[in-house]
Design a protein around this motif. Structure first.
Motif, mmCIF file in Angstrom:
data_model
loop_
_atom_site.group_PDB
_atom_site.id
_atom_site.type_symbol
_atom_site.label_atom_id
_atom_site.label_comp_id
_atom_site.label_asym_id
_atom_site.label_seq_id
_atom_site.Cartn_x
_atom_site.Cartn_y
_atom_site.Cartn_z
ATOM 1 N N LYS A 107 0.830 -1.329 -0.061
ATOM 2 C CA LYS A 107 -0.035 -0.024 -0.093
ATOM 3 C C LYS A 107 0.899 1.315 -0.096
ATOM 4 C CE LYS A 107 -4.249 -2.099 2.447
ATOM 5 N NZ LYS A 107 -4.888 -1.999 3.339
ATOM 6 N N GLU A 108 2.015 1.260 0.584
ATOM 7 C CA GLU A 108 2.804 2.289 0.623
ATOM 8 C C GLU A 108 3.366 2.531 -0.675
ATOM 9 O OE1 GLU A 108 5.727 1.840 3.633
ATOM 10 O OE2 GLU A 108 4.207 2.161 5.266
ATOM 11 N N ASN A 109 4.128 1.413 -1.298
ATOM 12 C CA ASN A 109 4.407 1.499 -2.905
ATOM 13 C C ASN A 109 3.969 0.305 -3.783
ATOM 14 O OD1 ASN A 109 6.306 2.269 -4.773
ATOM 15 N ND2 ASN A 109 8.022 0.837 -3.714
ATOM 16 N N PRO A 110 2.970 0.865 -4.027
ATOM 17 C CA PRO A 110 1.885 -0.227 -4.853
ATOM 18 C C PRO A 110 2.696 -0.568 -6.150
ATOM 19 C CG PRO A 110 0.923 1.917 -5.162
ATOM 20 C CD PRO A 110 2.064 1.889 -3.995
ATOM 21 N N ILE A 111 3.716 -1.266 -6.265
ATOM 22 C CA ILE A 111 4.357 -1.832 -7.289
ATOM 23 C C ILE A 111 3.958 -3.330 -7.514
ATOM 24 C CG2 ILE A 111 6.686 -2.331 -8.613
ATOM 25 C CD1 ILE A 111 7.565 0.220 -7.234
ATOM 26 N N GLY A 112 3.652 -3.671 -8.688
ATOM 27 C CA GLY A 112 3.220 -5.340 -8.713
ATOM 28 C C GLY A 112 2.212 -5.611 -8.313
ATOM 29 N N ASN A 113 1.589 -6.853 -8.323
ATOM 30 C CA ASN A 113 0.320 -7.353 -7.640
ATOM 31 C C ASN A 113 0.014 -7.211 -6.369
ATOM 32 O OD1 ASN A 113 -0.375 -7.846 -10.422
ATOM 33 N ND2 ASN A 113 0.491 -9.914 -10.196
ATOM 34 N N ARG A 114 -1.119 -6.909 -5.866
ATOM 35 C CA ARG A 114 -1.504 -6.906 -4.421
ATOM 36 C C ARG A 114 -1.140 -8.392 -4.026
ATOM 37 N NH1 ARG A 114 -5.578 -4.258 -1.320
ATOM 38 N NH2 ARG A 114 -6.180 -5.707 0.484
ATOM 39 N N PRO A 115 -0.481 -8.165 -2.690
ATOM 40 C CA PRO A 115 -0.225 -9.781 -2.142
ATOM 41 C C PRO A 115 -1.559 -10.569 -1.972
ATOM 42 C CG PRO A 115 0.965 -7.963 -0.813
ATOM 43 C CD PRO A 115 -0.127 -7.226 -2.086
ATOM 44 N N SER A 116 -1.541 -11.932 -2.185
ATOM 45 C CA SER A 116 -2.707 -12.789 -2.224
ATOM 46 C C SER A 116 -2.887 -13.242 -0.631
ATOM 47 C CB SER A 116 -2.292 -13.935 -3.132
ATOM 48 O OG SER A 116 -1.132 -14.620 -2.752
ATOM 49 N N THR A 117 -4.302 -13.740 -0.543
ATOM 50 C CA THR A 117 -4.558 -14.137 0.955
ATOM 51 C C THR A 117 -3.717 -15.271 1.130
ATOM 52 O OG1 THR A 117 -6.915 -13.243 0.432
ATOM 53 C CG2 THR A 117 -6.510 -14.794 2.279
ATOM 54 N N PRO A 118 -3.301 -15.593 2.303
ATOM 55 C CA PRO A 118 -2.250 -16.480 2.768
ATOM 56 C C PRO A 118 -3.210 -18.002 2.770
ATOM 57 C CG PRO A 118 -2.809 -15.345 4.851
ATOM 58 C CD PRO A 118 -3.391 -14.699 3.510
ATOM 59 N N LYS A 119 -2.330 -18.930 2.321
ATOM 60 C CA LYS A 119 -2.856 -20.412 2.421
ATOM 61 C C LYS A 119 -1.878 -21.044 2.971
ATOM 62 C CE LYS A 119 -6.470 -19.495 -0.042
ATOM 63 N NZ LYS A 119 -7.663 -19.599 0.384
ATOM 64 N N ALA A 120 -2.497 -22.301 3.648
ATOM 65 C CA ALA A 120 -1.396 -23.261 4.197
ATOM 66 C C ALA A 120 -0.287 -23.826 3.451
ATOM 67 C CB ALA A 120 -2.147 -24.570 4.838
ATOM 68 N N GLY A 121 -0.669 -24.060 2.251
ATOM 69 C CA GLY A 121 0.611 -24.557 1.258
ATOM 70 C C GLY A 121 1.239 -25.613 1.688
ATOM 71 N N TYR A 122 2.451 -25.980 1.541
ATOM 72 C CA TYR A 122 2.936 -27.083 1.902
ATOM 73 C C TYR A 122 3.736 -27.302 3.217
ATOM 74 C CZ TYR A 122 2.347 -28.004 -3.192
ATOM 75 O OH TYR A 122 1.526 -28.072 -4.568
ATOM 76 N N VAL A 123 2.770 -26.992 4.219
ATOM 77 C CA VAL A 123 3.362 -26.996 5.530
ATOM 78 C C VAL A 123 3.189 -28.654 6.059
ATOM 79 C CG1 VAL A 123 2.881 -24.561 5.900
ATOM 80 C CG2 VAL A 123 1.030 -26.452 6.511
ATOM 81 N N PHE A 124 4.079 -29.252 6.960
ATOM 82 C CA PHE A 124 4.073 -30.236 7.572
ATOM 83 C C PHE A 124 3.938 -30.064 9.007
ATOM 84 C CE2 PHE A 124 5.972 -30.876 3.705
ATOM 85 C CZ PHE A 124 5.382 -32.064 2.888
ATOM 86 N N PRO A 125 3.419 -31.283 9.805
ATOM 87 C CA PRO A 125 3.199 -30.911 11.227
ATOM 88 C C PRO A 125 4.635 -31.291 11.955
ATOM 89 C CG PRO A 125 2.339 -33.086 10.289
ATOM 90 C CD PRO A 125 2.846 -32.055 9.223
ATOM 91 N N SER A 126 4.506 -30.793 13.046
ATOM 92 C CA SER A 126 5.756 -30.992 14.132
ATOM 93 C C SER A 126 5.290 -32.444 14.858
ATOM 94 C CB SER A 126 6.302 -29.967 15.290
ATOM 95 O OG SER A 126 6.858 -29.063 14.126
ATOM 96 N N MET A 127 5.996 -33.279 15.189
ATOM 97 C CA MET A 127 5.634 -34.333 16.071
ATOM 98 C C MET A 127 6.393 -34.395 17.576
ATOM 99 S SD MET A 127 4.229 -35.649 13.478
ATOM 100 C CE MET A 127 3.744 -37.135 14.013
ATOM 101 N N TYR A 128 5.677 -33.430 18.391
ATOM 102 C CA TYR A 128 6.045 -33.120 19.632
ATOM 103 C C TYR A 128 6.313 -34.507 20.418
ATOM 104 C CZ TYR A 128 5.112 -28.403 18.416
ATOM 105 O OH TYR A 128 5.179 -27.121 17.596
ATOM 106 N N ARG A 129 7.323 -34.368 21.178
ATOM 107 C CA ARG A 129 7.552 -35.524 22.344
ATOM 108 C C ARG A 129 6.477 -35.884 23.187
ATOM 109 N NH1 ARG A 129 13.904 -34.375 23.426
ATOM 110 N NH2 ARG A 129 14.514 -34.760 21.421
#
Length: 442
Positions: A107-129
């Motif tokens: 918004k301060e420097n509108p160069i390029g496309n607006r950032p897209s809404t975040p998604k989970a993507g390729y995240v993996f879970p941590s296996m807590y002890r």
């Protein structure tokens, strides 16, 4: 300082059983991202990651003291382990925080496309002890996964060679919760390790440094220097066999493209592998020299490769993995307690180390190679070696001036005016600086 490293351990015999676990975790992260977007004004006002996580958890999780949360998370993700839920909350908060920050910058420097809404993507879970992961034997463990529409424990076998490496090399490091990862068609547990390292704190007047000039033809030219300008050693890392192999691989890609085959993934994979091998061997050579001389600091040039590359040598420059070499050396040096420093790269190769001015290289100096150069006084010298002298000299000049008080520094700069402009300092400047320091001390 704290150093983090990760080692992967292959899970044997299982290929598909973890898919549902990862799928449920990613759906939970997507659900929590929407919650964080709706509640961001309240979350942002809370200071501290733990308090933010607790606030989101109260919004989605049913407890005795919180019977009616705002969002119906528990129905959609029935009996999800508490630690996995909290890990998903932290993941969602981090993604939304990054999105909001990028959006404000846009918004301060509108160069390029607006950032897209975040998604989970390729995240993996941590296996807590204890709640997600238990080590039963040296090569056998239990993990809690989503199987048969519920969360249950299964027993997994871990590859012996991977675990033996951890037992042998990482026994003195703090082991953190592993992360379930998929690479190709195989599944792994990535074990993070934390260790505390004390970096060297030697005075500038007692340091031994490695001044490293990374090059394209000569992989690395190293000068071992002392603060008074004494050169303890000169070393050249030349990898002619690897360079020839890289050139041959690039030529095969060129020939394929000349015949209209622009998609050559196998050829590019081979080329990148050779290039990576050059980086690894260069980094190992630099560290071997550093250990040999018990160096305190390893000094590189600050190489900014973000600008557009032009000219006939642009492909060589694009294939040059200088940043990767510096990154690998940094990690290896920190583990041994050595520090890394960078100096201005402008003119280190163009200026002669003896202060005689610009050098003549290639056709300008009547040479068939860029390894040699001719000084203005007619002296012929190795250009990369001269550059390494200048790199080390610039480091010592900078640190020496920083260690002086204001009056002494101004007096030195009046006697040696070249010190005031770091981009034109050479090895001769360091010699003159040391002479003035000796006269002041006397």
């Amino acid at each position: 300082m704290k150093i983090y490293s990760t080692y992967s351990v292959k899970i044997k015999h299982y290929n598909h059983i973890f898919k549902d676990t990862v799928s449920v975790y990613r759906k939970a992260v997507d659900f929590l991202i929407n919650v964080c977007l709706d509640e961001w004004d309240n979350i942002f006002e809370i200071k501290g990651n733990l308090l933010q996580q607790q606030y989101v958890e109260r919004c989605v999780h049913t407890t005795k003291d919180n019977p009616t949360p705002i969002y119906d998370f528990d129905t959609k993700f029935y009996k999800m382990p508490s630690y996995m839920r909290r890990g998903a909350i932290n993941e969602a908060i981090g993604k939304v925080l990054s999105y909001k920050s990028n959006l404000a910058n846009w918004k301060e420097n509108p160069i390029g496309n607006r950032p897209s809404t975040p998604k989970a993507g390729y995240v993996f879970p941590s296996m807590y002890r204890t709640v997600m992961y238990n080590q039963i034997e040296d090569y056998v463990a239990q993990v809690k996964v989503y199987i048969h529409n519920t969360w249950d424990w299964i027993t997994i076998d871990l590859r012996k060679s991977d675990m033996n490496y951890i037992y042998r090399r990482c026994k003195n490091r703090k082991q953190c919760a592993p992360t379930l990862q998929k690479r190709g068609k195989e599944w792994f547990l990535d074990f993070p390790f934390e260790e505390n390292i004390k970096l060297t704190d030697t005075s500038i007047y007692e340091q031994t440094i490695l001044a490293v000039d990374l090059g394209i033809n000569t992989a690395a030219t190293i000068s071992v220097m002392r603060p008074d300008g004494t050169i303890l050693g000169r070393h050249f890392c030349k990898l002619p066999k690897e360079i020839d192999s890289l050139t041959h691989s690039i030529n095969r890609i060129k020939k394929a493209q000349q015949h209209g085959n622009y998609k050559t993934p196998r050829l590019w994979a081979r080329t990148k592998g050779i290039n990576h091998d050059i980086s690894v061997k260069t980094a190992n050579y630099i560290m071997d020299i550093a250990v040999l001389y018990n160096a305190d600091i390893i000094v590189f040039e600050y190489l900014d490769k973000n600008c557009k590359v032009r000219g006939s040598k642009k492909q060589k420059l694009k294939m040059w993995r200088s940043q990767e070499v510096q990154s690998m050396v940094t990690k290896k040096a920190h583990r041994l307690g050595m520090r890394i420093s960078r100096v201005c790269a402008w003119g280190t190769s163009k200026l002669a180390y003896d202060g005689s001015g610009r050098v003549l290289r290639g056709k300008d100096g009547d040479f068939n190679t860029y390894e040699l150069c001719k000084f203005q006084n007619g002296k012929i010298y190795n250009c990369d070696l001269s550059a390494s002298y200048n790199i080390g000299a610039r480091y010592f000049i900078r640190e020496t001036l920083k260690s002086l008080n204001e009056s002494s520094r101004l007096r030195i700069e009046a006697k040696v005016p070249q010190c005031s402009k770091r981009s034109t300092c050479t090895f001769s400047t360091l010699v003159n600086l040391n002479a003035e320091l000796m006269s002041l001390a006397g």
